[in-house]
Design an enzyme around this catalytic site. Structure first.
Site, short mmCIF file in Angstrom:
data_model
loop_
_atom_site.label_atom_id
_atom_site.label_comp_id
_atom_site.label_asym_id
_atom_site.label_seq_id
_atom_site.Cartn_x
_atom_site.Cartn_y
_atom_site.Cartn_z
N ARG A 104 0.86 -1.18 0.00
CA ARG A 104 0.00 0.00 0.00
C ARG A 104 0.90 1.23 0.00
O ARG A 104 2.02 1.21 0.54
CB ARG A 104 -0.89 0.02 1.24
CG ARG A 104 -1.79 -1.20 1.40
CD ARG A 104 -2.55 -1.13 2.72
NE ARG A 104 -3.43 -2.28 2.92
CZ ARG A 104 -3.09 -3.41 3.52
NH1 ARG A 104 -1.85 -3.54 3.98
NH2 ARG A 104 -3.95 -4.39 3.68
N HIS A 126 -3.62 -9.27 3.84
CA HIS A 126 -5.07 -9.30 4.05
C HIS A 126 -5.40 -10.15 5.27
O HIS A 126 -4.86 -11.24 5.43
CB HIS A 126 -5.79 -9.90 2.83
CG HIS A 126 -5.86 -8.97 1.67
ND1 HIS A 126 -6.10 -9.39 0.37
CD2 HIS A 126 -5.74 -7.62 1.59
CE1 HIS A 126 -6.11 -8.36 -0.43
NE2 HIS A 126 -5.90 -7.27 0.27
N HIS A 157 -2.54 2.18 -5.98
CA HIS A 157 -3.21 0.94 -5.58
C HIS A 157 -3.36 0.00 -6.77
O HIS A 157 -3.48 -1.22 -6.58
CB HIS A 157 -4.58 1.26 -4.98
CG HIS A 157 -4.97 0.32 -3.88
ND1 HIS A 157 -4.30 0.25 -2.67
CD2 HIS A 157 -5.94 -0.62 -3.81
CE1 HIS A 157 -4.85 -0.67 -1.91
NE2 HIS A 157 -5.84 -1.21 -2.57
N ARG A 212 -0.73 -2.49 -6.69
CA ARG A 212 -1.03 -3.57 -5.75
C ARG A 212 -1.94 -4.61 -6.41
O ARG A 212 -1.72 -5.82 -6.27
CB ARG A 212 -1.69 -2.97 -4.51
CG ARG A 212 -2.05 -3.96 -3.40
CD ARG A 212 -2.46 -3.15 -2.17
NE ARG A 212 -3.14 -3.94 -1.15
CZ ARG A 212 -2.52 -4.66 -0.21
NH1 ARG A 212 -1.20 -4.71 -0.19
NH2 ARG A 212 -3.21 -5.33 0.69
N TYR A 261 -9.30 -11.12 -6.71
CA TYR A 261 -8.29 -11.22 -7.76
C TYR A 261 -8.36 -12.52 -8.56
O TYR A 261 -7.65 -12.68 -9.55
CB TYR A 261 -6.89 -11.09 -7.14
CG TYR A 261 -6.66 -9.78 -6.46
CD1 TYR A 261 -6.57 -8.60 -7.19
CD2 TYR A 261 -6.55 -9.71 -5.08
CE1 TYR A 261 -6.38 -7.38 -6.56
CE2 TYR A 261 -6.36 -8.50 -4.44
CZ TYR A 261 -6.27 -7.34 -5.18
OH TYR A 261 -6.09 -6.15 -4.55
N LYS A 271 -1.92 -2.85 8.20
CA LYS A 271 -2.95 -2.38 9.11
C LYS A 271 -2.77 -3.04 10.47
O LYS A 271 -2.49 -4.23 10.57
CB LYS A 271 -4.33 -2.70 8.54
CG LYS A 271 -4.62 -1.94 7.24
CD LYS A 271 -6.00 -2.25 6.70
CE LYS A 271 -6.28 -1.45 5.43
NZ LYS A 271 -7.63 -1.73 4.88
#
Length: 312
Positions: free
Chosen positions: A159, A282, A256, A259, A291, A183
């Site tokens: 990211r 994730h 993004h 990514r 994806y 995150k």
């Protein structure tokens, strides 16, 4: 003195807002969510509190029809489905937390179905477009830096906020890997291909010292501005968008998209979904599954090869 029904509702709304503030503190201090994520929660939850006050609703005893009415108002206001789901997710998280703390026993928000998302496939770049993007980088100091940024995005699927947070020590050129903090400050190691290491190595040796000299304070940040300071995610995004313009690519291409490109190319190359999930950082596999659409050609080829009548 007995309170009127409206006064009881107002007290509940005040209590709910106090609990909301405590929840946001929990997200920041315990869950270690980023300032941007915490701010997004605060904004969405405050909008929900404001709606409860405007409609005279007790948020601690909200009913299923009232929740549906709130979602309907978001839809009528023209919010995108993704935005509606974000608001709903924030409010759900708050109620789950309140139930776990015994503040309320009612959680009618959890029972409400999320608005259905339209199947919008992520934007990706072709190998030729990536080359054009890299060719748009100049051979000056900032150009060397920007090439390293693009190569790093393409090689790691990071990211842009994660790239902004990188320090020089996070890039292991000898081991050909980068340490990313996603995150919740979750750490992951992602391997880098040789050209990405070459671009980062050249930047660190040749361009970064010149940029660092513009600041009196020592900087550990990997990517520096012309003033010698850590580049924010917004600054990196602007640099990327400038390259997109110079390369004559679709203006809607963002960092993004790199990514997305990273993930789709891994799956097309035969990587399993769990591995891609780990590399992207994730939490949920369902997030990575978007994806899988890019692997349809590979699946077709496998089906044709395996089917007994494919050679007839």
């Amino acid at each position: 003195m007995t309170c009127s029904p409206s006064e009881l509702v107002e007290r509940a709304q005040d209590e709910f807002e106090v609990q909301m503030a405590a929840f946001c503190t929990y997200l920041r201090d315990v869950r270690n969510l980023s300032p941007n994520t915490t701010r997004a929660y605060e904004t969405d939850l405050q909008a929900y509190v404001d709606w409860c006050r405007r409609e005279g609703i007790d948020p601690l005893r909200i009913t299923h029809p009232e929740v549906r009415s709130w979602l309907a108002e978001l839809q009528d206001a023209g919010y995108a489905t993704t935005t509606q789901n974000r608001h709903l997710s924030a409010v759900r998280s708050l109620y789950n937390w309140l139930v776990s703390r015994g503040v309320t026993t009612q959680d009618n928000v959890e029972a409400v179905a999320s608005p259905k998302l339209s199947r919008r496939l992520p934007k990706t770049l072709s190998p030729d477009e990536v080359v054009r993007l890299l060719d748009a980088c100049e051979e000056d100091t900032c150009g060397i830096r920007d090439r390293a940024m693009v190569e790093l995005l393409y090689a790691s699927g990071a990211r842009i906020s994660e790239v902004s947070g990188l320090n020089v020590a996070d890039v292991d050129l000898r081991g050909r890997q980068v340490r990313l903090f996603g995150k919740g400050s979750k750490e992951r190691l992602v391997p880098l291909y040789p050209k990405a290491c070459e671009a980062c190595g050249r930047y660190i040796r040749e361009a970064r010292p010149e940029l660092a000299a513009a600041s009196r304070a020592a900087q550990n940040a990997l990517f520096l501005s012309v003033r010698g300071r850590r580049m924010s995610a917004a600054a990196l995004r602007l640099a990327f968008e400038a390259l997109v313009g110079k390369a004559g690519l679709d203006p809607s291409i963002t960092p993004h998209a790199m990514r997305h490109t990273f993930a789709t190319q891994l799956l097309n190359g035969g990587a399993d979904l769990r591995s891609v999930q780990e590399l992207l950082g994730h939490e949920s596999l369902s997030t990575t599954q978007i994806y899988t659409h890019v692997s349809i050609e590979r699946l077709k080829a496998a089906a044709l090869q395996a089917h007994p009548r494919s050679e007839e």
